[in-house]
Design an enzyme around this catalytic site. Structure first.
Site, PDB file in Angstrom:
ATOM      1  N   ASP A  51      39.952  20.709   5.106  1.00 20.84           N
ATOM      2  CA  ASP A  51      41.287  20.198   5.326  1.00 20.84           C
ATOM      3  C   ASP A  51      41.700  19.814   3.821  1.00 20.84           C
ATOM      4  O   ASP A  51      40.844  19.747   2.889  1.00 20.84           O
ATOM      5  CB  ASP A  51      41.600  18.996   5.973  1.00 20.84           C
ATOM      6  N   LYS A  52      42.889  20.085   3.364  1.00 21.16           N
ATOM      7  CA  LYS A  52      43.640  19.783   2.109  1.00 21.16           C
ATOM      8  C   LYS A  52      42.865  18.525   1.512  1.00 21.16           C
ATOM      9  O   LYS A  52      42.514  18.680   0.196  1.00 21.16           O
ATOM     10  CB  LYS A  52      44.879  19.619   2.082  1.00 21.16           C
TER      11      LYS A  52
END
Length: 224
Positions: A51-52
């Site tokens: 994920d970011k």
């Protein structure tokens, strides 16, 4: 653009370190995979994603054959992954398992269900750090989207800095989301590989209390 740290390289794959806050896939700007490909000057094949908000270890294959091999290994759960997470809330239980199906919720969120048709399976241990800080060593046994973030929220311990699953006003005060891909262990072509990468960004992750606990968790596979 900041140079991406190369942790390991051979003829088949590389291991690189992703910084927190970097999109894995390209959106308005070049994503992490494109950035690494441009830096090394070779096409690379992602075999999993982060994920970011998540930092840490990423495997990128150098050819489609190796990418397919890794794909089968992930599917067969032959790649052990270990994550570090930090929460400002005490969990309902200090260690154990979180199991359940995951379903889409509002605005791209996911939620944990009580059904077990195709469950997300997460194993964890935890300890206290500084006041109000709870430190987690997490081993996901499946690879569902947002799995660890949802699992810890279900324990009452959303990840610090996670604007999606923690209280927004509190999360925005943090300099990052406190989730880090810490270690990998797998066999490829009869050779065993293991990688460990402590986090180096985020005040809570680089505190003396956190570093002291990482000395205990320096071989994470020994704790599960």
């Amino acid at each position: 653009m900041e140079k991406i740290a190369l942790i390991f390289e051979n003829d088949a794959f590389i291991i690189v370190s992703k910084r927190a806050g970097v999109n894995f896939h390209s959106e308005e700007e070049a994503g992490f995979v494109v950035q690494v490909s441009q830096q090394l000057g070779i096409p690379l094949f992602p075999v999993h994603r982060l994920d970011k908000m998540t930092s840490g270890l990423v495997i990128l294959a150098k050819n489609s054959e190796t990418a397919a091999q890794f794909g089968k290994m992930f599917e067969a759960r032959e790649i052990e992954k270990y994550y570090l997470a930090l929460s400002m809330r005490k969990p309902k239980k200090k260690q154990g398992w979180v199991k359940g199906d995951m379903a889409s919720a509002r605005r791209g969120d996911y939620k944990l269900l009580t059904t077990m048709e195709n469950p997300a399976i997460t194993q964890f241990i935890s300890c206290a750090l500084r006041p109000h800080e709870r430190f987690f060593l997490v081993k996901p046994h499946t690879g569902k989207t947002h799995q660890i973030r949802v699992a810890l929220k279900s324990l009452g311990s959303p990840i610090a800095g996670d604007e999606r699953y923690a209280a927004c006003d509190e999360a925005r005060k943090e300099e990052r989301g406190y989730l880090h891909a810490y270690a990998l262990l797998f066999r490829l072509n009869d050779e065993e590989f293991s990688f460990i990468l402590p986090p180096d960004e985020g005040e809570r992750f680089v505190s003396d209390a956190c570093k002291t606990q990482l000395d205990v968790w320096n071989q994470p596979w020994d704790h599960f």
